[in-house]
Scaffold this motif. Structure first.
Motif, PDB file in Angstrom:
ATOM      1  N   ASN A 182       0.819  -1.211   0.000  1.00 49.14           N
ATOM      2  CA  ASN A 182       0.000   0.000   0.000  1.00 49.14           C
ATOM      3  C   ASN A 182       0.857   1.267   0.000  1.00 49.14           C
ATOM      4  O   ASN A 182       2.029   1.234   0.388  1.00 49.14           O
ATOM      5  CB  ASN A 182      -0.912   0.009   1.232  1.00 49.14           C
ATOM      6  CG  ASN A 182      -1.883  -1.145   1.226  1.00 49.14           C
ATOM      7  OD1 ASN A 182      -2.675  -1.287   0.309  1.00 49.14           O
ATOM      8  ND2 ASN A 182      -1.810  -1.987   2.254  1.00 49.14           N
ATOM      9  N   GLY A 186       0.958   1.595   4.076  1.00 47.74           N
ATOM     10  CA  GLY A 186      -0.306   1.571   4.785  1.00 47.74           C
ATOM     11  C   GLY A 186      -0.530   2.732   5.727  1.00 47.74           C
ATOM     12  O   GLY A 186      -1.657   2.967   6.164  1.00 47.74           O
ATOM     13  N   SER A 188       0.188   3.191   8.946  1.00 45.55           N
ATOM     14  CA  SER A 188      -0.403   2.703  10.210  1.00 45.55           C
ATOM     15  C   SER A 188      -1.868   2.313  10.053  1.00 45.55           C
ATOM     16  O   SER A 188      -2.702   2.528  10.939  1.00 45.55           O
ATOM     17  CB  SER A 188      -0.262   3.766  11.306  1.00 45.55           C
ATOM     18  OG  SER A 188       1.106   4.048  11.548  1.00 45.55           O
ATOM     19  N   GLY A 189      -2.196   1.727   8.912  1.00 45.51           N
ATOM     20  CA  GLY A 189      -3.541   1.223   8.668  1.00 45.51           C
ATOM     21  C   GLY A 189      -4.464   2.171   7.952  1.00 45.51           C
ATOM     22  O   GLY A 189      -5.564   1.788   7.547  1.00 45.51           O
ATOM     23  N   ARG A 190      -4.055   3.396   7.764  1.00 46.48           N
ATOM     24  CA  ARG A 190      -4.932   4.372   7.114  1.00 46.48           C
ATOM     25  C   ARG A 190      -5.206   3.993   5.661  1.00 46.48           C
ATOM     26  O   ARG A 190      -6.307   4.231   5.155  1.00 46.48           O
ATOM     27  CB  ARG A 190      -4.289   5.761   7.181  1.00 46.48           C
ATOM     28  CG  ARG A 190      -5.162   6.862   6.612  1.00 46.48           C
ATOM     29  CD  ARG A 190      -4.479   8.207   6.726  1.00 46.48           C
ATOM     30  NE  ARG A 190      -5.324   9.280   6.229  1.00 46.48           N
ATOM     31  CZ  ARG A 190      -4.937  10.539   6.076  1.00 46.48           C
ATOM     32  NH1 ARG A 190      -3.696  10.873   6.407  1.00 46.48           N
ATOM     33  NH2 ARG A 190      -5.766  11.446   5.614  1.00 46.48           N
ATOM     34  N   CYS A 193      -4.362  -2.506   5.793  1.00 45.77           N
ATOM     35  CA  CYS A 193      -3.739  -3.168   6.941  1.00 45.77           C
ATOM     36  C   CYS A 193      -2.752  -4.261   6.546  1.00 45.77           C
ATOM     37  O   CYS A 193      -2.093  -4.839   7.411  1.00 45.77           O
ATOM     38  CB  CYS A 193      -4.823  -3.751   7.845  1.00 45.77           C
ATOM     39  SG  CYS A 193      -5.870  -4.986   7.021  1.00 45.77           S
ATOM     40  N   GLU A 194      -2.638  -4.561   5.244  1.00 45.42           N
ATOM     41  CA  GLU A 194      -1.821  -5.709   4.824  1.00 45.42           C
ATOM     42  C   GLU A 194      -0.350  -5.569   5.211  1.00 45.42           C
ATOM     43  O   GLU A 194       0.302  -6.551   5.587  1.00 45.42           O
ATOM     44  CB  GLU A 194      -1.927  -5.915   3.310  1.00 45.42           C
ATOM     45  CG  GLU A 194      -3.305  -6.345   2.834  1.00 45.42           C
ATOM     46  CD  GLU A 194      -4.192  -5.176   2.462  1.00 45.42           C
ATOM     47  OE1 GLU A 194      -5.243  -5.416   1.843  1.00 45.42           O
ATOM     48  OE2 GLU A 194      -3.831  -4.008   2.780  1.00 45.42           O
ATOM     49  N   ASP A 196       1.034  -3.972   7.760  1.00 43.89           N
ATOM     50  CA  ASP A 196       1.248  -4.188   9.190  1.00 43.89           C
ATOM     51  C   ASP A 196       0.945  -5.627   9.606  1.00 43.89           C
ATOM     52  O   ASP A 196       1.654  -6.198  10.442  1.00 43.89           O
ATOM     53  CB  ASP A 196       0.362  -3.240  10.003  1.00 43.89           C
ATOM     54  CG  ASP A 196       0.835  -1.793   9.924  1.00 43.89           C
ATOM     55  OD1 ASP A 196       2.030  -1.570   9.659  1.00 43.89           O
ATOM     56  OD2 ASP A 196       0.000  -0.893  10.124  1.00 43.89           O
ATOM     57  N   GLU A 197      -0.085  -6.198   9.033  1.00 47.66           N
ATOM     58  CA  GLU A 197      -0.571  -7.493   9.523  1.00 47.66           C
ATOM     59  C   GLU A 197       0.006  -8.695   8.780  1.00 47.66           C
ATOM     60  O   GLU A 197      -0.011  -9.806   9.307  1.00 47.66           O
ATOM     61  CB  GLU A 197      -2.101  -7.526   9.440  1.00 47.66           C
ATOM     62  CG  GLU A 197      -2.763  -6.490  10.346  1.00 47.66           C
ATOM     63  CD  GLU A 197      -4.275  -6.520  10.274  1.00 47.66           C
ATOM     64  OE1 GLU A 197      -4.812  -7.371   9.528  1.00 47.66           O
ATOM     65  OE2 GLU A 197      -4.926  -5.695  10.942  1.00 47.66           O
TER      66      GLU A 197
END
Length: 299
Positions: A182, A186, A188-190, A193-194, A196-197
């Motif tokens: 992303n 990402g 921090s997920g904004r 989430c791929e 981070d996770e």
């Protein structure tokens, strides 16, 4: 003497033309390799024939299905020669993916077809003297990419890259980086989430750097920080390597039991038969194939 198979590619494209040019190039002559040309119907043709017979073939009226069938048969024959030990490796001129499927070969490209023939997972790497990029997923619609970027796909690409750089490129401890899926990894997920996770845990598990945003990681690699970058999908990786080194990069298939290289471009149907196609990337692919075979022999 080192023996390599060289396929002529789609007969409507520039493959036969650049093969003829490459074989006449003094940089190829000094390699001392024996080139086995695989043309239509998957049969071997004399080395002198591309200049006299196959070079003008781009001007011929060959329909898409026939062109794909001929190109596919050549790849199949070359790969089976390599598996049988009849040649030490293969170099493939460009084929057209739509033609390949129209000709009865249900593969999106060389990499997937060679993996099927060899019965092993295979991974696509584009390499130049400025950058090496490996694709975790290859020919997919963009909407299908997130589901295809799995832990298994990432681990396969990472392990194949490590082994390939060690065995074929002589890099004992490859420094690898993972490109984020992303924007801004990402944020921090904004933006997803791929990273981070999924990507970050895989990177930690195998001890590589990243995931880093695509807009910086390739620059860092070109400056010497990494030996290769694992890209999560086709265009983010291919765009980087082609902007950096178009015309001199080489497609290397990692994971096969034999060496396979190819130029970094397609069939260029729009200029076929005009005598203006550059053979530089094919020359680079042929030279690298000889280098990789030599290193495997020495290892």
């Amino acid at each position: 003497m080192m023996r390599l198979a060289l396929t002529l590619g789609d007969p409507r494209g520039i493959g036969p033309e650049i093969v003829a040019k490459a074989l006449s190039d003094p940089r190829i002559a000094v390699l001392g390799a024996s080139w086995h040309l695989i043309g239509p119907t998957g049969t071997e043709v004399p080395v002198h024939e591309p200049i006299g017979v196959w070079a003008p073939i781009g001007q011929r009226d060959v329909d898409i299905a026939q062109a794909g069938q001929l190109a596919g048969l050549a790849v199949d024959r070359a790969a089976r020669m390599a598996l049988a030990g009849e040649v030490d490796g293969i170099v493939t001129a460009p084929l057209d993916k739509a033609a390949l499927q129209a000709g009865g070969f249900d593969f999106p490209g060389h990499t997937e077809m060679l993996a099927d023939i060899a019965g092993v997972p295979a991974t696509m790497m584009l390499a130049s003297d400025r950058l090496r990029v490996v694709l975790a997923t290859t020919h997919l619609a963009l909407r299908d990419v997130p589901a295809a970027v799995t832990r298994e796909a990432l681990l396969q690409a990472i392990h194949a890259t490590r082994e390939g750089l060690r065995a074929d490129f002589g890099i004992a401890e490859p420094r690898l980086a993972l490109c984020a899926l992303n924007p801004h990894a990402g944020d921090s997920g904004r933006f997803g989430c791929e990273d981070d996770e999924l990507l970050a845990p895989v990177a930690r598990e195998v001890g590589i750097a990243g995931p880093f945003p695509a807009d910086t990681v390739f620059v860092r690699a070109m400056r010497g920080e990494f030996d290769a970058v694992i890209a999560p999908y086709h265009d983010v990786g291919m765009t980087a390597i082609k902007v950096a080194s178009f015309g001199s990069a080489v497609n290397v298939t990692l994971g096969l039991p034999f060496v396979r290289t190819s130029p970094d471009h397609g069939t260029a149907l729009d200029i076929a038969g005009q005598g203006i196609a550059s053979a530089e990337s094919l020359v680079a692919a042929m030279r690298l194939a000889v280098e990789l075979v030599g290193r495997r022999r020495a290892g």
